[in-house]
Design a protein around this motif. Structure first.
Motif, PDB file in Angstrom:
ATOM      1  N   VAL A 191     -13.507  25.704  13.928  1.00  0.00           N
ATOM      2  CA  VAL A 191     -14.782  26.099  14.543  1.00  0.00           C
ATOM      3  C   VAL A 191     -14.556  26.701  15.935  1.00  0.00           C
ATOM      4  O   VAL A 191     -15.285  27.604  16.354  1.00  0.00           O
ATOM      5  CB  VAL A 191     -15.722  24.874  14.633  1.00  0.00           C
ATOM      6  CG1 VAL A 191     -16.977  25.206  15.418  1.00  0.00           C
ATOM      7  CG2 VAL A 191     -16.085  24.370  13.237  1.00  0.00           C
ATOM      8  N   THR A 243     -22.223  31.842   1.770  1.00  0.00           N
ATOM      9  CA  THR A 243     -21.429  30.622   1.810  1.00  0.00           C
ATOM     10  C   THR A 243     -20.180  30.882   0.983  1.00  0.00           C
ATOM     11  O   THR A 243     -20.268  31.196  -0.209  1.00  0.00           O
ATOM     12  CB  THR A 243     -22.189  29.411   1.243  1.00  0.00           C
ATOM     13  OG1 THR A 243     -23.359  29.175   2.018  1.00  0.00           O
ATOM     14  CG2 THR A 243     -21.303  28.162   1.285  1.00  0.00           C
ATOM     15  N   MET A 256     -15.714  32.305   9.263  1.00  0.00           N
ATOM     16  CA  MET A 256     -16.835  31.969  10.150  1.00  0.00           C
ATOM     17  C   MET A 256     -17.079  33.070  11.175  1.00  0.00           C
ATOM     18  O   MET A 256     -18.226  33.322  11.558  1.00  0.00           O
ATOM     19  CB  MET A 256     -16.564  30.628  10.836  1.00  0.00           C
ATOM     20  CG  MET A 256     -16.715  29.435   9.899  1.00  0.00           C
ATOM     21  SD  MET A 256     -16.614  27.829  10.750  1.00  0.00           S
ATOM     22  CE  MET A 256     -14.844  27.737  11.044  1.00  0.00           C
ATOM     23  N   GLN A 257     -16.021  33.746  11.609  1.00  0.00           N
ATOM     24  CA  GLN A 257     -16.183  34.832  12.566  1.00  0.00           C
ATOM     25  C   GLN A 257     -16.942  36.004  11.956  1.00  0.00           C
ATOM     26  O   GLN A 257     -17.596  36.773  12.663  1.00  0.00           O
ATOM     27  CB  GLN A 257     -14.809  35.288  13.081  1.00  0.00           C
ATOM     28  CG  GLN A 257     -14.831  35.769  14.526  1.00  0.00           C
ATOM     29  CD  GLN A 257     -13.454  35.721  15.167  1.00  0.00           C
ATOM     30  OE1 GLN A 257     -12.796  34.684  15.143  1.00  0.00           O
ATOM     31  NE2 GLN A 257     -13.010  36.828  15.729  1.00  0.00           N
ATOM     32  N   LEU A 281     -22.466  26.631   9.695  1.00  0.00           N
ATOM     33  CA  LEU A 281     -21.312  27.456   9.353  1.00  0.00           C
ATOM     34  C   LEU A 281     -20.155  26.634   8.797  1.00  0.00           C
ATOM     35  O   LEU A 281     -19.294  27.172   8.103  1.00  0.00           O
ATOM     36  CB  LEU A 281     -20.816  28.231  10.583  1.00  0.00           C
ATOM     37  CG  LEU A 281     -21.544  29.531  10.932  1.00  0.00           C
ATOM     38  CD1 LEU A 281     -20.873  30.210  12.107  1.00  0.00           C
ATOM     39  CD2 LEU A 281     -21.608  30.469   9.732  1.00  0.00           C
ATOM     40  N   PHE A 282     -20.125  25.363   9.110  1.00  0.00           N
ATOM     41  CA  PHE A 282     -18.995  24.538   8.678  1.00  0.00           C
ATOM     42  C   PHE A 282     -19.475  23.258   8.016  1.00  0.00           C
ATOM     43  O   PHE A 282     -20.344  22.568   8.550  1.00  0.00           O
ATOM     44  CB  PHE A 282     -18.103  24.189   9.881  1.00  0.00           C
ATOM     45  CG  PHE A 282     -16.806  23.532   9.498  1.00  0.00           C
ATOM     46  CD1 PHE A 282     -15.683  24.290   9.235  1.00  0.00           C
ATOM     47  CD2 PHE A 282     -16.718  22.155   9.382  1.00  0.00           C
ATOM     48  CE1 PHE A 282     -14.483  23.686   8.859  1.00  0.00           C
ATOM     49  CE2 PHE A 282     -15.527  21.546   9.011  1.00  0.00           C
ATOM     50  CZ  PHE A 282     -14.406  22.319   8.758  1.00  0.00           C
ATOM     51  N   TYR A 313     -19.814  33.839   7.826  1.00  0.00           N
ATOM     52  CA  TYR A 313     -19.893  33.124   6.562  1.00  0.00           C
ATOM     53  C   TYR A 313     -19.802  31.621   6.798  1.00  0.00           C
ATOM     54  O   TYR A 313     -19.027  31.160   7.632  1.00  0.00           O
ATOM     55  CB  TYR A 313     -18.760  33.524   5.619  1.00  0.00           C
ATOM     56  CG  TYR A 313     -18.575  35.006   5.410  1.00  0.00           C
ATOM     57  CD1 TYR A 313     -19.630  35.906   5.585  1.00  0.00           C
ATOM     58  CD2 TYR A 313     -17.335  35.524   5.032  1.00  0.00           C
ATOM     59  CE1 TYR A 313     -19.455  37.263   5.390  1.00  0.00           C
ATOM     60  CE2 TYR A 313     -17.156  36.882   4.829  1.00  0.00           C
ATOM     61  CZ  TYR A 313     -18.207  37.748   5.008  1.00  0.00           C
ATOM     62  OH  TYR A 313     -18.026  39.098   4.821  1.00  0.00           O
ATOM     63  N   ALA A 314     -20.569  30.858   6.040  1.00  0.00           N
ATOM     64  CA  ALA A 314     -20.427  29.410   6.048  1.00  0.00           C
ATOM     65  C   ALA A 314     -19.246  29.031   5.158  1.00  0.00           C
ATOM     66  O   ALA A 314     -18.985  29.681   4.142  1.00  0.00           O
ATOM     67  CB  ALA A 314     -21.695  28.748   5.529  1.00  0.00           C
TER      68      ALA A 314
END
Length: 267
Positions: A235, A176, A212-213, A5-6, A216-217
């Motif tokens: 994160v 992404t 991210m929640q 994700l990151f 999505y990356a």
């Protein structure tokens, strides 16, 4: 392999600047690195990785095939050249950077070549970037369902691309997000600033956490160690449903990346 994700983006970073960015990111705990043939920095990214103490198997390395290399006779040779520059024998993810301008190379040709690259062990996963719903449908016809790991797209609070995202979710294609911070424009938004104040966080952390929640990356870039470290803290940031709703309301369809002669007919 699953898409982290990151990660760290390297767009527009060249020479010693990208070496320092990647080196510092790896020291701070980043383990996913995103580059591209057209960025002109694959060799420097490879140099920074080789000089680090991080084992290759702990990294998730992504690069992208440029439009000039989409032909079946060019894709795999160009990928091998990228691998040489990056000092590795495989990528974790290889993307088609942009669809072929004016359909000069058919989708079935470059997606077929990309699948062959995976068969040869040059990449573990395959994906696309800047693809519309129609182009994704064409790609899926070639690969079959469940084969495209991600579609890397411009996505930020001002451009949330909901119709495309909904289609991707139905097809099992991960999002992404690039330009998640909207080239800094989003960071000046009063709503983002207010949420950041509430959480004692930075505007960048709030925006990255929002993405991210949603699953999505994100691949933000930075040349400053403090910003690299600060972005990584996103994160662990959790936004409330009310926060998420306020950010969702910021969508205005404002697109930043729309290069003439390269961009498809957007959804």
């Amino acid at each position: 392999m699953t898409l982290p994700l990151f990660g760290l983006g390297t767009f527009r970073l060249r020479g010693q600047v990208v070496i320092d960015s990647v080196s510092q990111a790896l020291e701070l705990g980043y383990r996913a690195i995103d580059t591209a043939q057209i960025y002109g920095n694959e060799a420097e990214v490879g140099q920074a990785i080789a000089a680090s103490s991080v084992p290759r198997e702990q990294l998730y390395l992504t690069s992208k095939i440029w439009t000039e290399n989409l032909g079946a006779d060019r894709l795999i040779p160009s990928l091998k050249e990228s691998l040489h520059k990056l000092r590795t024998d495989h990528l974790d993810l290889t993307l088609i950077h942009w669809p072929s301008p004016n359909g000069a190379v058919a989708v079935d040709e470059f997606m077929g070549a990309l699948m062959q690259a995976r068969t040869e062990g040059l990449t573990r996963e395959i994906g696309v970037s800047n693809f519309t719903i129609d182009l994704l449908r064409q790609a899926i016809e070639v690969t079959g369902p469940g084969q495209i790991a991600t579609n890397q797209i411009e996505l930020h609070p001002y451009l949330q691309n909901r119709r495309l995202v909904q289609f991707m979710a139905a097809q099992g294609i991960a999002v992404t997000s690039y330009m998640t911070l909207g080239y800094g424009k989003v960071l000046q938004d009063p709503v983002i600033q207010a949420i950041a104040t509430q959480h004692n966080a930075t505007q960048a952390q709030v925006t990255l956490a929002w993405a991210m929640q949603l699953g999505y990356a994100v691949i933000p870039s930075s040349t400053k160690r403090d910003n690299l470290a600060g972005n990584l803290k996103a994160v662990d940031l959790r936004l409330s449903d009310a926060d998420m709703a306020r950010i969702a309301a910021l969508d205005s369809g404002q697109r930043i990346t729309d290069p003439v002669g390269l961009a498809p007919q957007w959804d």
